[in-house]
Design an enzyme around this catalytic site. Structure first.
Site, PDB file in Angstrom:
ATOM      1  N   GLU A  18       0.842  -1.209   0.000  1.00 30.34           N
ATOM      2  CA  GLU A  18       0.000   0.000   0.000  1.00 30.34           C
ATOM      3  C   GLU A  18       0.869   1.247   0.000  1.00 30.34           C
ATOM      4  OE1 GLU A  18      -3.065  -0.050  -1.189  1.00 30.34           O
ATOM      5  OE2 GLU A  18      -3.668  -1.425   0.407  1.00 30.34           O
ATOM      6  N   ALA A 107     -14.877   3.432  -0.714  1.00 26.36           N
ATOM      7  CA  ALA A 107     -14.582   2.243   0.084  1.00 26.36           C
ATOM      8  C   ALA A 107     -13.147   1.770  -0.128  1.00 26.36           C
ATOM      9  CB  ALA A 107     -15.560   1.130  -0.258  1.00 26.36           C
ATOM     10  N   SER A 112     -13.336   5.183  -8.426  1.00 19.80           N
ATOM     11  CA  SER A 112     -12.935   6.326  -9.227  1.00 19.80           C
ATOM     12  C   SER A 112     -12.138   5.909 -10.476  1.00 19.80           C
ATOM     13  CB  SER A 112     -12.134   7.221  -8.279  1.00 19.80           C
ATOM     14  OG  SER A 112     -11.358   8.112  -8.914  1.00 19.80           O
ATOM     15  N   ASP A 156      -4.286   1.159  -9.531  1.00 20.18           N
ATOM     16  CA  ASP A 156      -5.714   0.894  -9.705  1.00 20.18           C
ATOM     17  C   ASP A 156      -6.058   0.652 -11.168  1.00 20.18           C
ATOM     18  OD1 ASP A 156      -5.508   1.513  -7.082  1.00 20.18           O
ATOM     19  OD2 ASP A 156      -6.812   3.256  -7.117  1.00 20.18           O
TER      20      ASP A 156
HETATM   21  C1  GLA Z   1      -5.298   4.892  -3.907  1.00 19.69           C
HETATM   22  C2  GLA Z   1      -4.527   5.318  -5.158  1.00 19.69           C
HETATM   23  C3  GLA Z   1      -3.527   4.239  -5.580  1.00 19.69           C
HETATM   24  C4  GLA Z   1      -2.659   3.800  -4.403  1.00 19.69           C
HETATM   25  C5  GLA Z   1      -3.504   3.487  -3.175  1.00 19.69           C
HETATM   26  C6  GLA Z   1      -2.663   3.223  -1.944  1.00 19.69           C
HETATM   27  O1  GLA Z   1      -6.109   3.795  -4.221  1.00 19.69           O
HETATM   28  O2  GLA Z   1      -5.396   5.591  -6.221  1.00 19.69           O
HETATM   29  O3  GLA Z   1      -2.752   4.709  -6.645  1.00 19.69           O
HETATM   30  O4  GLA Z   1      -1.686   4.760  -4.116  1.00 19.69           O
HETATM   31  O5  GLA Z   1      -4.397   4.550  -2.873  1.00 19.69           O
HETATM   32  O6  GLA Z   1      -1.883   2.089  -2.135  1.00 19.69           O
END
Ligand code: GLA
Length: 375
Positions: A18, A107, A112, A156
């Site tokens: 993360e 969540a 997004s 993401d």
């Molecule tokens: C969000 C961001 C990702 C990542 C996570 C944390 O989801 O969009 O790019 O940085 O937080 O790991």
């Protein structure tokens, strides 16, 4: 030629890794069977029509006016169209788009990016544009950075575009090299527990973390002749040398990031070897770092992670995604799942006056596009 298509754009989970994507590190995400669906059709004229069943709102716009809007949700659409037309110089036709989503918003499962990635993929399809997945990753980043105001990494959208059924993606964010890892957990199952809180300032705090990490990298590079192109390239022993040099907060951020990246590599290996208990321990360590060093957790998330600890039927738990609310991700024995969810829901409601939502997920393929009609 008019085209009408259906696009299914999934959310994502992240097993571990993360806040390392924008630091050039490795992540272990997978696309999930909770999706945003779009029906997109090219139409004649100058006006584009957007309708969201999810929030029960509509709007229309013309290509001549794609500036940022005060209506936050319009920006996902306007930003994507603006990128294609004004940054990539593509010709696209007017279109209508109906959006329906079962992805909970806020969540931490990336509603997004699913929205932007799905729309971008759909517009590319109906206009027969030659834009590959890697460029779509950049489109989504650009829209998130400039229209939404979140300086996020690529985890993401990369996952949403490249997801594969029953596989997690071990993605090295700096090089974008990746390999699939079997998402097999024997008698255990991944369950998300949604705190149903989204603390405001989450975007600001997220962007602060990005800056703090960039600052740490700059200071380390000053002493190392600009050797490192991302924070995750810095070896742990080098970061440790900066303990008394860097401001405590900046050191903690850097230390978390480098350790989290190491954990992801080990976790990927442990998953491959079916060493699930060790994998679960890494998830707990990840949460500890996110809470104490990176400071992106919150009392509701911490409460849920603590709740799992006395139960040996639960082998791993941690907050997932950007933080400040959203979900925890848990590795729970299938036979204990219902009992735990019931117990956790009661005690969470009692403590916070908020309903907990358990989300069962399956790892699935990335974006799917289906032609509905061509004439
Ligand atoms: C969000 C961001 C990702 C990542 C996570 C944390 O989801 O969009 O790019 O940085 O937080 O790991």
């Amino acid at each position: 030629m008019n085209k009408k298509i259906k696009v299914e754009s999934p959310g994502r989970i992240n097993l571990i890794g993360e806040h390392v994507d924008y630091n050039g590190g490795s992540v272990l995400p997978g696309a999930i069977d909770k999706k945003v669906e779009f029906i997109i059709e090219n139409i004649d004229g100058d006006n584009c029509f957007i309708e969201s069943k999810t929030i029960d709102k509509k709007f229309e716009f013309k290509f001549a006016s794609l500036e940022k809007s005060d209506e936050h949700w319009h920006n996902y659409i306007l930003g994507t169209v603006n990128y294609l037309i004004n940054k990539k110089n593509q010709k696209i036709s007017a279109f209508s788009c109906k959006i329906d989503s079962i992805l909970p918003i806020g969540a931490g499962i990336s509603s997004s990016s699913a929205l932007i990635s799905g729309l971008a993929s759909g517009l590319i399809e109906i206009n027969n544009l030659k834009i590959d997945k890697s460029e779509i990753v950049d489109i989504v980043s650009d829209v998130e950075h400039n229209y939404i105001g979140l300086k996020g990494g690529i985890m993401d959208q990369f996952t949403i575009l490249n997801g594969k059924k029953n596989k997690l993606i071990h993605l090295e964010c700096h090089s974008r090299n990746f390999k699939y890892v079997n998402a097999e957990f024997n008698d255990y199952q991944l369950i998300l527990l949604n705190t149903n809180v989204e603390h405001n300032l989450a975007n600001t705090a997220y962007n602060d973390r990005v800056e703090e990490c960039n600052h740490a990298l700059e200071l380390i590079n000053e002493k190392y002749n600009n050797k490192f192109s991302s924070l995750c390239e810095v070896e742990l022993n080098i970061v440790e040398r900066f303990k008394t040099i860097l401001d405590k907060k900046i050191f903690n951020r850097a230390s978390f990031v480098v350790n989290e990246n190491i954990r992801t590599h080990i976790a990927s290996k442990k998953l491959n070897e079916f060493k699930l208990i060790e994998l679960g321990n890494l998830m707990y360590q990840s949460h500890k770092g996110l809470k104490n060093l990176y400071e992106v957790s919150c009392k509701e998330l911490d409460f849920l992670v603590e709740l799992t600890k006395p139960h040996n039927q639960i082998i791993g738990s941690r907050m997932m995604g950007g933080g400040f609310g959203g979900c925890t991700i848990n590795l729970i024995h299938k036979k204990f799942k219902n009992e735990f969810i019931e117990k956790a829901s009661k005690i969470y409601l009692k403590n916070f006056g908020i309903d907990l939502t358990a989300i069962e997920i399956n790892i699935c393929d990335g974006i799917k596009i289906k032609n509905l009609q061509t004439d």
